[in-house]
Design a protein around this motif. Structure first.
Motif, PDB file in Angstrom:
ATOM      1  N   UNK C  31      -0.624   8.836  -0.977  1.00  0.00           N
ATOM      2  CA  UNK C  31       0.017   8.447   0.278  1.00  0.00           C
ATOM      3  C   UNK C  31       1.494   8.233   0.012  1.00  0.00           C
ATOM      4  N   UNK C  32       2.338   8.984   0.690  1.00  0.00           N
ATOM      5  CA  UNK C  32       3.772   8.825   0.495  1.00  0.00           C
ATOM      6  C   UNK C  32       4.397   8.288   1.786  1.00  0.00           C
ATOM      7  N   UNK C  33       5.508   7.616   1.636  1.00  0.00           N
ATOM      8  CA  UNK C  33       6.189   7.112   2.817  1.00  0.00           C
ATOM      9  C   UNK C  33       7.080   5.953   2.456  1.00  0.00           C
ATOM     10  N   UNK C  34       8.104   5.701   3.287  1.00  0.00           N
ATOM     11  CA  UNK C  34       9.053   4.621   2.991  1.00  0.00           C
ATOM     12  C   UNK C  34       8.390   3.248   3.135  1.00  0.00           C
ATOM     13  N   UNK C  35       9.111   2.207   2.715  1.00  0.00           N
ATOM     14  CA  UNK C  35       8.606   0.851   2.883  1.00  0.00           C
ATOM     15  C   UNK C  35       8.345   0.577   4.358  1.00  0.00           C
ATOM     16  N   UNK C  36       7.274  -0.134   4.631  1.00  0.00           N
ATOM     17  CA  UNK C  36       6.973  -0.486   6.019  1.00  0.00           C
ATOM     18  C   UNK C  36       6.366   0.641   6.812  1.00  0.00           C
ATOM     19  N   UNK C  37       5.974   1.719   6.130  1.00  0.00           N
ATOM     20  CA  UNK C  37       5.408   2.856   6.851  1.00  0.00           C
ATOM     21  C   UNK C  37       3.954   2.603   7.228  1.00  0.00           C
ATOM     22  N   UNK C  38       3.336   1.618   6.583  1.00  0.00           N
ATOM     23  CA  UNK C  38       1.940   1.317   6.891  1.00  0.00           C
ATOM     24  C   UNK C  38       0.983   1.697   5.779  1.00  0.00           C
ATOM     25  N   UNK C  39       1.524   2.029   4.595  1.00  0.00           N
ATOM     26  CA  UNK C  39       0.670   2.448   3.477  1.00  0.00           C
ATOM     27  C   UNK C  39      -0.274   1.329   3.053  1.00  0.00           C
ATOM     28  N   UNK C  40       0.289   0.122   2.894  1.00  0.00           N
ATOM     29  CA  UNK C  40      -0.539  -0.992   2.441  1.00  0.00           C
ATOM     30  C   UNK C  40      -1.603  -1.329   3.472  1.00  0.00           C
ATOM     31  N   UNK C  41      -1.196  -1.321   4.740  1.00  0.00           N
ATOM     32  CA  UNK C  41      -2.159  -1.609   5.801  1.00  0.00           C
ATOM     33  C   UNK C  41      -3.294  -0.602   5.762  1.00  0.00           C
ATOM     34  N   UNK C  42      -2.941   0.666   5.587  1.00  0.00           N
ATOM     35  CA  UNK C  42      -3.963   1.709   5.552  1.00  0.00           C
ATOM     36  C   UNK C  42      -4.942   1.481   4.404  1.00  0.00           C
ATOM     37  N   UNK C  43      -4.401   1.118   3.239  1.00  0.00           N
ATOM     38  CA  UNK C  43      -5.276   0.891   2.090  1.00  0.00           C
ATOM     39  C   UNK C  43      -6.174  -0.325   2.297  1.00  0.00           C
ATOM     40  N   UNK C  44      -5.601  -1.384   2.886  1.00  0.00           N
ATOM     41  CA  UNK C  44      -6.412  -2.589   3.112  1.00  0.00           C
ATOM     42  C   UNK C  44      -7.491  -2.336   4.160  1.00  0.00           C
ATOM     43  N   UNK C  45      -7.180  -1.512   5.127  1.00  0.00           N
ATOM     44  CA  UNK C  45      -8.206  -1.121   6.100  1.00  0.00           C
ATOM     45  C   UNK C  45      -9.311  -0.330   5.416  1.00  0.00           C
ATOM     46  N   UNK C  46      -8.891   0.610   4.550  1.00  0.00           N
ATOM     47  CA  UNK C  46      -9.874   1.446   3.855  1.00  0.00           C
ATOM     48  C   UNK C  46     -10.763   0.607   2.954  1.00  0.00           C
ATOM     49  N   UNK C  47     -10.181  -0.486   2.386  1.00  0.00           N
ATOM     50  CA  UNK C  47     -10.959  -1.342   1.495  1.00  0.00           C
ATOM     51  C   UNK C  47     -11.858  -2.297   2.277  1.00  0.00           C
ATOM     52  N   UNK C  48     -11.637  -2.375   3.588  1.00  0.00           N
ATOM     53  CA  UNK C  48     -12.437  -3.300   4.382  1.00  0.00           C
ATOM     54  C   UNK C  48     -11.905  -4.719   4.316  1.00  0.00           C
ATOM     55  N   UNK C  49     -10.684  -4.888   3.826  1.00  0.00           N
ATOM     56  CA  UNK C  49     -10.092  -6.223   3.769  1.00  0.00           C
ATOM     57  C   UNK C  49      -9.453  -6.594   5.098  1.00  0.00           C
ATOM     58  N   UNK C  50      -9.198  -5.589   5.923  1.00  0.00           N
ATOM     59  CA  UNK C  50      -8.707  -5.826   7.279  1.00  0.00           C
ATOM     60  C   UNK C  50      -9.668  -5.163   8.249  1.00  0.00           C
ATOM     61  N   UNK C  51      -9.762  -5.744   9.437  1.00  0.00           N
ATOM     62  CA  UNK C  51     -10.576  -5.143  10.473  1.00  0.00           C
ATOM     63  C   UNK C  51      -9.638  -4.390  11.416  1.00  0.00           C
ATOM     64  N   UNK C  52      -9.871  -3.101  11.654  1.00  0.00           N
ATOM     65  CA  UNK C  52      -8.940  -2.355  12.509  1.00  0.00           C
ATOM     66  C   UNK C  52      -8.924  -2.887  13.934  1.00  0.00           C
ATOM     67  N   UNK C  53      -7.728  -2.864  14.560  1.00  0.00           N
ATOM     68  CA  UNK C  53      -7.619  -3.278  15.957  1.00  0.00           C
ATOM     69  C   UNK C  53      -8.342  -2.270  16.843  1.00  0.00           C
ATOM     70  N   UNK C  54      -8.229  -1.001  16.467  1.00  0.00           N
ATOM     71  CA  UNK C  54      -8.955   0.046  17.181  1.00  0.00           C
ATOM     72  C   UNK C  54      -9.332   1.109  16.162  1.00  0.00           C
ATOM     73  N   UNK C  55     -10.361   1.868  16.449  1.00  0.00           N
ATOM     74  CA  UNK C  55     -10.781   2.915  15.536  1.00  0.00           C
ATOM     75  C   UNK C  55     -11.717   2.398  14.459  1.00  0.00           C
TER      76      UNK C  55
END
Lengths: 232, 224, 204
Positions: C31-55
């Motif tokens: 996953x590439x992208x600048x800071x604040x692009x949402x990479x960490x959020x995406x990974x935490x969602x994938x790990x199940x550490x966050x619950x998605x708002x939608x989807x």
């Protein structure tokens, strides 16, 4: 979330408009004066129904909290919040009418020997903490589940508070454990039931109105987000 | 589940032994509270066993909150909670393990606080020790279970440190009521009431009810 | 592992917008992208550490937040922080992790993998960022996960550390599913992996 349907405001509105004034009329016209307490006993028809209604609202809040944790539908979170909120509003009324009655019948504003009002005090503190928890979390999943978990603890706290106050009481006044009720004329009891029904409809009305308001606010937020091009 | 909870509790106790961050502060706090209330009540003028009992319990509950404020501090440092959440163990184990550690801290605090209380209030005639100790142990269980759950709830909050006491104290009121009753009762003949509806039975009931409630909901409070 | 129109909102900030991504079993994705692009959020969602708002974020068809224990046993996530206990030694940290995964502690394997050398019995408060990062990597790979989620694993690592990281990722290629967030534009090429770009919460 729309699947849960809209709570009606018309039915509870009509019921409250009939039942609440009816209680007042019955209380002052139909029922006689209480032998022991005289005129001041009239507040019973307000105080006790309000207290029971408040418990009903807290119970509803806890039920919706459990439903939220099970289903994860934000609508249940709103309902749980509205339940706790209405319960707290009615609870404030209990804490206001309680001392008035206490002053009239015992001559003191606060009677620490009165079991019901002391339980209410504990619950009131607890539900105030609920609001503090809720509003120090950002809107979102975390807030919803934390609020739901805390609201559910009330299911344990309510009966335990009753028991605890009762246990502590036996030590101060090591006597009576009579089951109350019984010696109440039927006119008193009927008026009380009408009062209870009136308060329950009033609460249903309040909750329906607030729920509508909350839903509208959520919808507005959704539309604002959509207008910014954030469609989630 | 139990094994994982014990492993987590052990880590927390080891950390406390090495760093001495929490228990030492709790000890000073409980001593200061007892002394303050002692002066506030002028207990030497004969404040009576009821006031003495109440004081002990107020001091214990406030001190417990102090410990709970640090319940998940070690996890916060390097985000260890993420690793615990992703481990293939029941997530309730995280809460239960932390509660066990809190229980241990409270026991250590009381080992010092109760003799101090005894010394300051009763030179000769004190309560029967057994009911008091039993009540404290039972109350420790309750406050550790409920308090750790509340600490988990407060984790994501902006105002976590002010929030936690507000969350915990109302839930602890029944514990204090029963604890004071048990302690006061221990001065009398009947010795505090071990019966099913006595204060000790009540404390056990409190523990069971909140164990069930917290166990059932603790899955939801972490993460997100 | 799949993300289906996953969105995550923190208060009024939308960190991830309808991200859809499928990572096949055994595939490595950077996953590439600048800071604040949402990479960490995406990974935490994938790990199940966050619950998605939608989807939905799913692993083997199961919502990641509800991942049962058996599924979590095969997952690993290493983020910006080391997820270790600072007051414990390296050995104790790895032992706890092994205990929670119901495995025996394989210190030699881990030490060899990340070059912890002889510092296993030192408390990690004294470790440098790079050492912590190595230990975090050792922790994440100790239970031989089949899904490895790494969030900027190279930060704080020296040249040796980076080589070691590349080695771990290359070794895992084809053997496990790997999703790595990185600033390193050359990483996909070095690993022979698919690159996914993320910008202001959208997958480009």
């Amino acid at each position: 979330m729309r699947a849960l349907g809209r709570p009606s405001t018309t039915v509870p509105l009509i019921l409250s408009l009939i039942l609440v004034p009816l209680t007042v009329v019955l209380a002052f016209v139909w029922t006689g004066e209480d032998v022991d307490q005289g005129f001041s006993q009239k507040i019973f028809y307000l105080h006790v129904p309000v207290a029971l209604t408040s418990y009903a609202a807290f119970g509803y809040g806890a039920f919706c909290a459990a439903m939220y944790l099970w289903r994860r539908d934000p609508e249940w979170d709103l309902r749980s919040y509205v339940g706790v909120h209405s319960g707290t509003i009615f609870g404030t009324l209990v804490l206001l009418t309680g001392p008035i009655w206490a002053k009239a019948s015992w001559g003191v504003w606060w009677n620490w020997g009165d079991r019901q009002i002391n339980v209410f005090l504990i619950l009131f503190l607890y539900y105030c903490a609920y609001f503090m928890l809720r509003f120090s979390l950002d809107e979102g999943e975390r807030r919803r589940s934390a609020s739901a978990v805390y609201a559910l603890l009330g299911v344990g706290l309510i009966p335990l508070s009753f028991l605890a106050v009762r246990i502590a009481e036996t030590l101060i006044h090591p006597t009576v454990f009579t089951s109350s009720g019984a010696a109440m004329p039927s006119s008193f009891f009927l008026t009380f039931l009408v009062g209870l029904a009136g308060m329950l409809s009033l609460m249903a009305l309040l909750m329906a109105v607030e729920l509508r308001g909350k839903r509208t606010a959520m919808r507005v937020l959704e539309l604002q987000r959509a207008a910014r091009g954030e469609d989630a | 589940m139990i094994g994982a909870a014990l492993a987590i509790a052990r880590v927390k106790l080891v950390l406390e032994l090495r760093r001495r961050e929490v228990v030492f502060a709790m000890l000073l706090f409980v001593a200061a509270t007892i002394v303050i209330v002692h002066f506030a009540l002028r207990a030497d003028d004969g404040a009576g066993p009821r006031a003495a009992a109440g004081m002990l319990w107020a001091a214990v509950v406030f001190t417990a909150v102090l410990g709970l404020l640090r319940a998940f501090a070690a996890e916060a440092e390097e985000g260890a909670l993420d690793a615990l959440l992703l481990a293939p163990v029941d997530r309730a184990a995280i809460w239960l393990g932390s509660a066990l550690a809190q229980f241990g801290f409270l026991v250590v605090v009381e080992v010092v606080a109760v003799p101090l209380w005894w010394l300051l209030f009763f030179q000769e005639e004190g309560p029967a020790p057994l009911p008091v100790i039993a009540a404290l142990l039972l109350a420790n269980v309750g406050i550790a279970l409920v308090g750790t759950l509340a600490a988990g709830l407060a984790l994501g909050a902006r105002t976590r440190d002010v929030l936690l006491p507000v969350l915990v104290l109302p839930l602890a009121i029944p514990l204090v009521l029963a604890g004071v009753t048990a302690t006061y009762g221990a001065f009398g003949e009947e010795g505090g009431g071990f019966g099913p509806l006595g204060p000790l039975g009540f404390l056990a009931l409190y523990d069971l009810i909140f164990l069930a409630l917290a166990w059932g909901t603790s899955e939801h409070l972490l993460g997100d | 592992m799949t993300l289906e129109e996953c969105s995550k909102r923190f208060g009024e900030r939308l960190a991830l917008r309808k991200a859809t991504l499928a990572v096949e079993p055994g595939e490595t994705v950077v996953l590439l992208g600048p800071n604040g692009a949402g990479k960490s959020t995406l990974l935490r969602l994938a790990a199940g550490l966050l619950r998605p708002t939608a989807g939905h974020a799913r692993i083997d068809g199961i919502d990641a937040v509800d991942a049962p224990r058996a599924l979590r046993a095969g997952m690993a996530y290493a983020g910006h922080r080391s997820q270790l206990y600072r007051g414990l030694t390296a050995r104790e940290n790895l032992a706890l992790h092994a205990r929670l995964h119901g495995r025996a502690l394989d210190l030699d394997g881990s030490r060899a993998a990340v070059g912890l050398a002889d510092r296993a019995d030192e408390r990690i408060d004294g470790f440098s960022r790079g050492m912590l990062q190595r230990l975090a990597l050792a922790r994440a790979t100790a239970h031989e996960p089949v899904l490895l989620l790494l969030d900027e694993p190279a930060s704080g690592l020296d040249a040796d550390g980076r080589t070691l990281l590349d080695h771990v990722l290359l070794e895992g290629r084809g053997r496990r599913t790997q999703l790595v967030a990185s600033h390193d534009q050359d990483l996909p090429a070095r690993l022979g992996a698919r690159a996914v770009r993320l910008d202001t919460g959208r997958i480009a």
